[in-house]
Design a protein around this motif. Structure first.
Motif, PDB file in Angstrom:
ATOM      1  N   UNK A 113       0.833  -1.209   0.000  1.00 63.29           N
ATOM      2  CA  UNK A 113       0.000   0.000   0.000  1.00 63.29           C
ATOM      3  C   UNK A 113       0.863   1.253   0.000  1.00 63.29           C
ATOM      4  N   UNK A 114       1.938   1.239   0.791  1.00 61.17           N
ATOM      5  CA  UNK A 114       2.837   2.392   0.827  1.00 61.17           C
ATOM      6  C   UNK A 114       3.459   2.636  -0.546  1.00 61.17           C
ATOM      7  N   UNK A 115       3.864   1.581  -1.209  1.00 62.48           N
ATOM      8  CA  UNK A 115       4.475   1.726  -2.531  1.00 62.48           C
ATOM      9  C   UNK A 115       3.460   2.236  -3.558  1.00 62.48           C
ATOM     10  N   UNK A 116       2.235   1.727  -3.477  1.00 65.59           N
ATOM     11  CA  UNK A 116       1.185   2.179  -4.398  1.00 65.59           C
ATOM     12  C   UNK A 116       0.870   3.658  -4.164  1.00 65.59           C
ATOM     13  N   UNK A 117       0.766   4.041  -2.892  1.00 66.41           N
ATOM     14  CA  UNK A 117       0.384   5.411  -2.544  1.00 66.41           C
ATOM     15  C   UNK A 117       1.542   6.388  -2.597  1.00 66.41           C
ATOM     16  N   UNK A 118       2.762   5.896  -2.543  1.00 64.82           N
ATOM     17  CA  UNK A 118       3.929   6.761  -2.510  1.00 64.82           C
ATOM     18  C   UNK A 118       5.077   6.116  -3.286  1.00 64.82           C
ATOM     19  N   UNK A 119       4.957   6.035  -4.617  1.00 62.22           N
ATOM     20  CA  UNK A 119       5.981   5.346  -5.409  1.00 62.22           C
ATOM     21  C   UNK A 119       7.382   5.932  -5.256  1.00 62.22           C
ATOM     22  N   UNK A 120       7.468   7.214  -4.907  1.00 64.10           N
ATOM     23  CA  UNK A 120       8.777   7.844  -4.746  1.00 64.10           C
ATOM     24  C   UNK A 120       9.506   7.327  -3.508  1.00 64.10           C
ATOM     25  N   UNK A 121       8.808   6.604  -2.637  1.00 59.93           N
ATOM     26  CA  UNK A 121       9.441   6.088  -1.420  1.00 59.93           C
ATOM     27  C   UNK A 121      10.304   4.861  -1.688  1.00 59.93           C
ATOM     28  N   UNK A 122      10.207   4.302  -2.884  1.00 63.69           N
ATOM     29  CA  UNK A 122      10.982   3.094  -3.180  1.00 63.69           C
ATOM     30  C   UNK A 122      12.436   3.445  -3.466  1.00 63.69           C
ATOM     31  N   UNK A 123      13.304   2.463  -3.301  1.00 62.45           N
ATOM     32  CA  UNK A 123      14.721   2.633  -3.590  1.00 62.45           C
ATOM     33  C   UNK A 123      15.103   1.709  -4.732  1.00 62.45           C
ATOM     34  N   UNK A 124      16.018   2.168  -5.566  1.00 61.24           N
ATOM     35  CA  UNK A 124      16.548   1.306  -6.612  1.00 61.24           C
ATOM     36  C   UNK A 124      17.586   0.370  -5.999  1.00 61.24           C
ATOM     37  N   UNK A 125      17.938  -0.673  -6.712  1.00 63.80           N
ATOM     38  CA  UNK A 125      18.974  -1.581  -6.257  1.00 63.80           C
ATOM     39  C   UNK A 125      20.291  -0.836  -6.075  1.00 63.80           C
ATOM     40  N   UNK A 126      20.571   0.098  -6.956  1.00 62.85           N
ATOM     41  CA  UNK A 126      21.800   0.896  -6.849  1.00 62.85           C
ATOM     42  C   UNK A 126      21.775   1.738  -5.579  1.00 62.85           C
ATOM     43  N   UNK A 127      20.622   2.337  -5.239  1.00 61.42           N
ATOM     44  CA  UNK A 127      20.492   3.113  -4.001  1.00 61.42           C
ATOM     45  C   UNK A 127      20.759   2.240  -2.779  1.00 61.42           C
ATOM     46  N   UNK A 128      20.206   1.055  -2.789  1.00 61.27           N
ATOM     47  CA  UNK A 128      20.364   0.136  -1.653  1.00 61.27           C
ATOM     48  C   UNK A 128      21.827  -0.259  -1.493  1.00 61.27           C
ATOM     49  N   UNK A 171      24.492   1.372  -2.487  1.00 61.79           N
ATOM     50  CA  UNK A 171      25.258   2.523  -2.035  1.00 61.79           C
ATOM     51  C   UNK A 171      25.036   2.778  -0.545  1.00 61.79           C
ATOM     52  N   UNK A 172      23.815   2.619  -0.090  1.00 63.96           N
ATOM     53  CA  UNK A 172      23.507   2.829   1.319  1.00 63.96           C
ATOM     54  C   UNK A 172      24.217   1.803   2.194  1.00 63.96           C
ATOM     55  N   UNK A 173      24.182   0.545   1.784  1.00 62.17           N
ATOM     56  CA  UNK A 173      24.844  -0.516   2.555  1.00 62.17           C
ATOM     57  C   UNK A 173      26.350  -0.312   2.543  1.00 62.17           C
ATOM     58  N   UNK A 174      26.904   0.000   1.391  1.00 64.93           N
ATOM     59  CA  UNK A 174      28.360   0.199   1.299  1.00 64.93           C
ATOM     60  C   UNK A 174      28.799   1.407   2.128  1.00 64.93           C
ATOM     61  N   UNK A 175      27.989   2.453   2.144  1.00 69.51           N
ATOM     62  CA  UNK A 175      28.308   3.630   2.954  1.00 69.51           C
ATOM     63  C   UNK A 175      28.257   3.313   4.437  1.00 69.51           C
ATOM     64  N   UNK A 176      27.319   2.487   4.813  1.00 64.93           N
ATOM     65  CA  UNK A 176      27.167   2.130   6.227  1.00 64.93           C
ATOM     66  C   UNK A 176      28.264   1.192   6.690  1.00 64.93           C
TER      67      UNK A 176
END
Length: 72
Positions: free
Chosen positions: A47-62, A64-69
Motif C-alpha cells: 500500500x505504501x508503494x502504491x500510494x507513494x511510489x517515490x518512497x521506493x529505492x533502486x537496487x543501486x540506491x540500496x 550505495x547505502x549498505x556500502x556507505x554504512x
C-alpha cells in the motif's frame, strides 16, 4: 536422510542442502506458510508503494547505502 547425517555434512554440503531446500520451497511460494504479522507487513508495504511510489529505492540506491554504512 536422517538428522544425524545432516549435521555430519561438510559446510559446502550443508550450503548445497539449504539451496536445494530453498529452491524447492520457491517452486510453490503459495504453499509456504507465513505468519499473520508478515502478511500485514507485506500489505502495508504494498500500500505504501502504491500510494507513494517515490518512497521506493533502486537496487543501486540500496547497494550505495549498505556500502556507505559498512565502509565497502
Amino acid at each position: 536422510m536422517n538428522t544425524e547425517s545432516i549435521f555430519n555434512l561438510s559446510p559446502p554440503e550443508k550450503l548445497q542442502l539449504v539451496e536445494d531446500l530453498w529452491d524447492d520451497l520457491a517452486a510453490e511460494p503459495s504453499d509456504v506458510p507465513i505468519h499473520e504479522w508478515q502478511a500485514k507487513e507485506l500489505n502495508r508495504r504494498r500500500e505504501n508503494l502504491i500510494n507513494n511510489p517515490a518512497s521506493s529505492l533502486t537496487w543501486e540506491d540500496i547497494k550505495a547505502k549498505v556500502r556507505g554504512h559498512h565502509g565497502r
